[in-house]
Each structure stands twice: as structure tokens, then as C-alpha cells.
Design an enzyme around this catalytic site. Structure first.
Site, short mmCIF file in Angstrom:
data_model
loop_
_atom_site.label_atom_id
_atom_site.label_comp_id
_atom_site.label_asym_id
_atom_site.label_seq_id
_atom_site.Cartn_x
_atom_site.Cartn_y
_atom_site.Cartn_z
N ASP A 309 0.87 -1.16 0.00
CA ASP A 309 0.00 0.00 0.00
C ASP A 309 0.92 1.22 0.00
O ASP A 309 2.09 1.11 0.38
CB ASP A 309 -0.88 -0.02 1.25
N ASP A 511 -1.62 -0.75 6.02
CA ASP A 511 -1.84 -0.19 7.35
C ASP A 511 -3.28 0.24 7.62
O ASP A 511 -3.68 0.38 8.76
CB ASP A 511 -0.93 1.03 7.56
N ASP A 515 -7.17 -1.72 3.80
CA ASP A 515 -6.23 -2.78 3.43
C ASP A 515 -6.60 -4.12 4.05
O ASP A 515 -6.04 -5.16 3.67
CB ASP A 515 -4.81 -2.42 3.88
#
Length: 618
Positions: A309, A511, A515
Site C-alpha cells: 500500500d 496499514d 487494506d
């Protein structure tokens, strides 16, 4: 191996010491005792093994290592090989004890967290200070922390400056300077001075308690490969009994059959996996990595691609001033920043706070207090500073105030936007004066980390919800060529599924709450432990306590080394068993020597696994 004695280390050591002494007396026939002293070892070490085996066999029909050990013990006693029976029981207990020691050593680094929970906190109410139990602290309470004290809950400093020892939580070797507005975390230690803080996360929500929950969830017994070892152990029990019976029928020598049972005990095989897994978990812990699932290392060793990410993972996840441009000859770029900081002094917007933070880093004083201030929600602010009207905001605010932008001015701002920056325009007395570019900043170790991952032979991809310009810019800086921008949670799931359908198991690193589905769907999910949301951490298999991604290459190599160690343990233990069985069948080994040879393999497996605790590729 099961833990036969559950009352702690000292009773086990005492039992082993007494049993060892009895075996020495038995072997050298010291004192001409009326009863073989080896019976002491049988009673102290052997009885618990037989009880565990019987309980498992009767209640669950669980045929494991202790069943074969029990049969070997009983058979040795029946044929009069008392010393061999005592020796088998003694060395089996040593093997169990060494396994427990390996596990304890592996967990010791993170179990310290449990003992770091402060019992009390200093509650400030007006001019009065009182000491209360830490569990009674509520969000919003004002707490005072003295030098040397451990911080009871997560919070934000409201008064004072200090340095905090965060080594337990983040692994940082040096104290971290903290001032008003900075966050502090439970379990960390105030190095000097006195400060006051507002409690934010208390009780079970605090960082320390979150880490403790992660520690408790680490369990080597969950590894799938452990199940394979157990199934092998069951077949070995059946094979050993068959070999012993056939040898007795063909040779007529019961001692050979008993020796086969002794050397065929699959203790080394059963120890091969859990000791390596727990040692691997212990190694990871030293680098601020908490492995929540026992089979995570096994799955990670098979990963072919890592998906990152962007916000909060490759980057810090908060806006920072990256560029200041002036288009007014009377104003330097520093003055543009100062005027913007003054205008944003009373603003609560994250971009305004980022500008003010940048100013504080360059200057030791506060910017001029505006004489007047007006906030335009979602657009910007207007302030009167030293008689000048200062406008700081986006294009919508400028259009609303009928301020036109020169082509060169607008063109330079557009270039910054293409790099993923957000632009705050600044005008003085209705004339464009300059602009400030703010952007999320790449972690300094991101490029090196990605390069190290590529050197291992694992590909990378960036999965982000950001627009293409910002995503591509950050990916290029980090060294990632495969970019999937504009990904909603469903998009990330689709991308991961595509890779895994092509035979490329994915490790997802993220995080945020968005996600969590991807972390759960991936072969392995790694969450940022400190900055990550609770939902993301709960969905992950591994958490990075320090929030640094620089140890991911070590984690990948460690997973591969752990599986290599497990394979070596399994092959070596089975090879030793086969050789020992052949020697027992032809009569070369007797029960006593067979017990020594067999249990030497168990000890070797444990020692080989323990080498993982300090392993790191140079």
C-alpha cells in the site's frame, strides 16, 4: 513434545538432576543396592510420559511420539533392561526441557511487554495531583509523567518537552525527542523532565496492550507443517510396532525388538518443526516483527510477489511541505512560508498544521499572530497580518475571491501537482504571491528495502487508492515499476487474486482499514503495527511494531532459512532413525546404546533450530 512437568523450570531441573544421579549409580553399580537405582529415573521421568500417552490414547485415540516411547519403556522394563528404560525416560525429558527452553528464549524478547504495563498513573485535576490505578484512566484525562516513569496510556503531550525511550516498542536504540502535540505510547519511558499529556487510548486499546495481544497470538502449533510431522509420527508408530514384531518372529530375540522400539521413537521428527518455527519467531521479534500466526513463516517462504500500500506504508501517511515558490519579488520563499504559517496559525486543517510544523522546524519562534482570521471550510483561510490581507487556500477559494492566476504561476503549480503534491496558493492584497506544495513523503528506507526485495528474487507491486500521478511518482522513487492506482478495497482483492491465480503467492503490506480485506486474502498479510488500524492488524499474520519496512527483506530471508532448517531437521532425524533401526535389526545396537543414539538426534535437532535465534544474513 509435550511438557511433562508443568510446575516450572526448577522442579524439572531437580527431577533431571536426581534422575541423572540415579542413572550414574545404576550404570556403575555403586553401593550394590538391592533395587536398581534406574527405577528412580523411570518413576520421575517415565511415569509422566506414560500418563500423557495413555490419556491421549484413551480420550482422543491420539497416537503420537509418547505412545511409542511408553511402549519402549514398558518393554525395556519387562525384559529387565531397567537402565535402558530409565535412560530413555531421562533423555526424553531432557529433550522436552530443551524444547521449552528454546521456546522460552524465543518468546522472551516480546513477553517483556507483559511486565511493562504500569500499575499507576498521575491524574491532574486543576491544581491537584493524585495517583490512580492505570486501568482507571479515561480518554481525555490529563496525566503528569515524571522523569524515569513509564507512560501508562497512549496520549498526546500538552505541556513540556522530553525524550522518550521507545526501544521496547519500536526497537529504536536512541531516545526520541518529544514536545507539545507529539504522541507518546504506553510502556515507553520518560527519560528526563516532567510533562503533561492528554490520554487518548487507554486500557485494552493502548499500544502496549495491543502488542501484548499480538504476542499471545503467536503460536507455533498452528503451523501446517507441524500437522504433517504429527501424521508422520503416527505412521512411524505403526511401522515401528510392525518392525519390532517381525524381528521378534524371525530372530526370536526380544531385545532386538525392544531396541527397535527405542530407536524408532519419532521425538526428533516431532521436535523438528515447532522448535525451528519458535526460534524463527524469536529472531523476528528482535527486529521489531511480531509473527501472529505460526504458519506465517512457512507461507512467507513461498511468496513470489510483495504488494505495498502507499499511504502509511511506503510513505509516512501525513502531509509535509516539500516545496515553496515565490512569485512576488518583494517576498522570499521563507517569507511566503512565514505568511502562510501566520495565516494558518488558528487553523485545525491538517494542511495548515503541516505548514505550521514546517515553519517551526526552520524558526525557533511563533509566526505573527493574525489581527483577523476567517475560515472557509474546504477552501482555505483569510487573515490580516501586519495590515496585509493574506489569502491561503485552493483554486476554489481564489476563484471565489476573484483572484486570477498568471499563466507561469499556474503552470509551475501544475507541474508540482503531477508529482502528487497538493497546492496551497498564497495571495497578498488580492495579488498572487506564491504557492506551497505539500505531499506525503516517502520513507527514507523505502528505496533500499524494495531493492533488497528484488535482489532476493521477489517482485513488487504498488496497490493504492491514490490517483495515477501521485502513485506513479512515489512508485518511481521507491523503485517499483508495477503500479495499480485508483484501487478501492475490491480492486486490491482483484489484483491479489490475479497474481495468485498465475502462481505468484502474494504478501500484502498495508496499514489502513481499507487494506484489511487484502491483508486477509493474501498468502501472508503484514500490517504496520503502530500506525496501522486495529482492523488491519487483526487481519494480518505479521505486524511490524516499529512501523519500519526496512526489516522486510530480513523477514523474507528468515522465512526461507526457517523452512530450510525444518527440512534439514526432518531429513536428518528420519535418516538417523532408519540407520539405527537397521543396526537394531541386525543386533549391532542394544537398548542402552540405541537410546543414546536416538536421543542424540533429538538434541541435535533442538540445537540446530536454536541457531535461528541469532541468524541474520551478512
Amino acid at each position: 513434545m509435550l511438557r511433562f512437568w508443568k510446575d516450572g523450570e526448577k522442579p524439572t531441573m531437580l527431577i533431571l538432576a536426581v534422575s541423572f544421579a540415579s542413572l550414574i549409580v545404576s550404570f556403575f553399580n555403586i553401593g550394590n543396592l538391592p533395587v536398581d537405582a534406574a527405577w528412580i529415573a523411570i518413576l520421575l521421568c517415565g511415569i509422566p510420559i506414560v500418563k500423557e500417552a495413555a490419556a491421549g490414547l484413551v480420550t482422543k485415540f491420539d497416537i503420537k511420539a509418547d505412545v511409542l516411547v511408553s511402549i519402549a519403556l514398558i518393554a525395556s522394563v519387562i525384559i529387565g533392561e531397567t537402565f535402558a528404560a530409565g535412560e530413555v525416560a531421562f533423555i526424553m525429558t531432557i529433550g522436552a526441557y530443551l524444547e521449552e527452553r528454546t521456546v522460552a528464549k524465543a518468546r522472551s524478547g516480546i513477553e517483556k511487554l507483559v511486565h511493562l504495563t504500569p500499575a499507576t498513573a498521575r491524574l491532574v485535576q486543576g491544581d491537584r495531583e493524585s495517583i490512580i490505578p492505570a486501568e482507571q484512566v479515561k480518554p481525555g484525562d490529563i496525566l503528569r509523567v515524571l522523569a524515569g516513569e513509564t507512560i501508562a496510556v497512549d496520549g498526546r503531550i500538552t505541556k513540556g518537552k522530553t525524550s522518550i525511550d521507545q526501544s521496547v516498542m519500536t526497537g529504536e536504540s536512541l531516545p526520541v525527542d518529544k514536545a507539545e502535540g507529539d504522541e507518546v505510547f504506553s510502556g515507553t519511558v520518560n527519560q528526563f523532565g516532567i510533562f503533561e499529556m492528554t490520554a487518548l487510548k487507554v486500557g485494552e486499546d493502548s499500544s502496549l496492550q495491543q502488542m501484548i495481544r499480538l504476542v499471545k497470538s503467536a503460536d507455533a502449533g498452528k503451523a501446517k507443517i507441524v500437522g504433517i510431522a504429527d501424521r508422520w509420527a503416527t505412521w512411524i508408530v505403526v511401522t515401528a510396532l510392525s518392525a519390532a514384531i517381525l524381528t521378534w518372529l524371525f530372530t526370536g530375540q526380544i531385545i532386538r525388538s525392544v531396541t527397535i522400539l527405542v530407536v524408532f521413537c519419532p521425538c526428533a521428527l516431532v521436535l523438528a518443526t515447532p522448535t525451528a518455527i519458535m526460534a524463527g519467531i524469536g529472531n523476528a521479534t528482535k527486529y521489531g516483527i511480531l509473527v501472529r500466526e505460526g504458519d506465517a513463516l512457512e507461507r512467507l517462504a513461498k511468496v513470489k510477489r510483495i504488494a505495498f500500500d502507499k499511504t502509511g506504508t511506503l510513505t509516512y501517511g501525513k502531509p509535509t511541505v516539500v516545496r515553496v515558490e515565490s512569485f512576488d519579488q518583494d517576498l522570499s520563499s521563507d517569507r511566503i512560508l512565514e505568511l502562510a504559517a501566520s495565516a494558518e496559525l488558528r487553523s485545525e486543517h491538517p494542511l495548515g498544521k503541516a505548514i505550521l510544523s514546517c515553519y517551526h522546524q526552520k524558526k525557533d519562534r511563533f509566526p505573527d499572530d493574525p489581527e483577523a482570521f476567517e475560515l472557509f471550510a474546504g477552501r482555505g483561510v483569510l487573515a490580516i497580518i501586519n495590515g496585509d490581507e493574506i489569502l491561503a487556500g485552493n483554486e476554489a477559494l481564489l476563484a471565489e475571491r476573484q483572484v486570477g492566476l498568471p499563466e507561469a504561476f499556474q503552470s509551475s503549480a501544475e507541474e508540482a501537482k503531477k508529482e502528487g503534491s497538493t497546492i496551497i496558493y498564497l495571495c497578498r492584497n488580492q495579488k498572487p504571491a506564491g504557492w506551497i506544495a505539500l505531499s506525503d513523503t516517502l520513507r527514507p528506507d523505502a528505496e533500499e528495502t524494495v531493492s533488497a526485495i528484488h535482489q532476493i528474487g521477489i517482485k513488487t507491486v504498488l496497490l493504492t487508492g491514490d490517483a495515477s500521478p501521485a502513485a506513479t511518482h512515489m512508485a518511481n522513487m521507491a523503485g517499483i515499476s508495477d503500479v495499480r492506482s485508483g484501487c478501492l478495497p475490491e480492486g486490491k482483492l482483484t489484483a491479489i487474486a490475479e497474481f495468485q491465480e498465475k502462481g505468484q503467492p502474494v504478501c500484502m503490506v498495508g496499514d489502513g482499514i481499507n487494506d484489511a480485506p487484502a491483508l486477509k486474502a493474501a498468502q501472508v498479510g503484514i500490517a504496520m503495527g503502530k500506525m496501522g488500524s486495529d482492523i488491519a492488524i487483526d487481519a494480518s499474520d505479521i505486524a511490524l511494531v516499529s512501523d519500519g519496512i526496512k526489516e522486510i527483506p530480513h523477514l523474507l530471508l528468515l522465512s526461507q532459512k526457517t523452512m530450510q532448517t525444518i527440512n534439514i531437521n526432518l531429513i536428518a532425524s528420519m535418516t538417523l532413525n532408519c540407520i539405527a533401526v537397521i543396526l537394531a535389526i541386525i543386533g549391532v545396537l542394544n537398548p542402552v546404546v540405541g537410546a543414546l543414539v536416538h536421543n542424540a538426534g533429538s538434541v541435535a535437532v533442538i540445537i540446530n533450530s536454536s541457531l535461528l535465534l541469532k541468524w541474520r544474513k551478512a
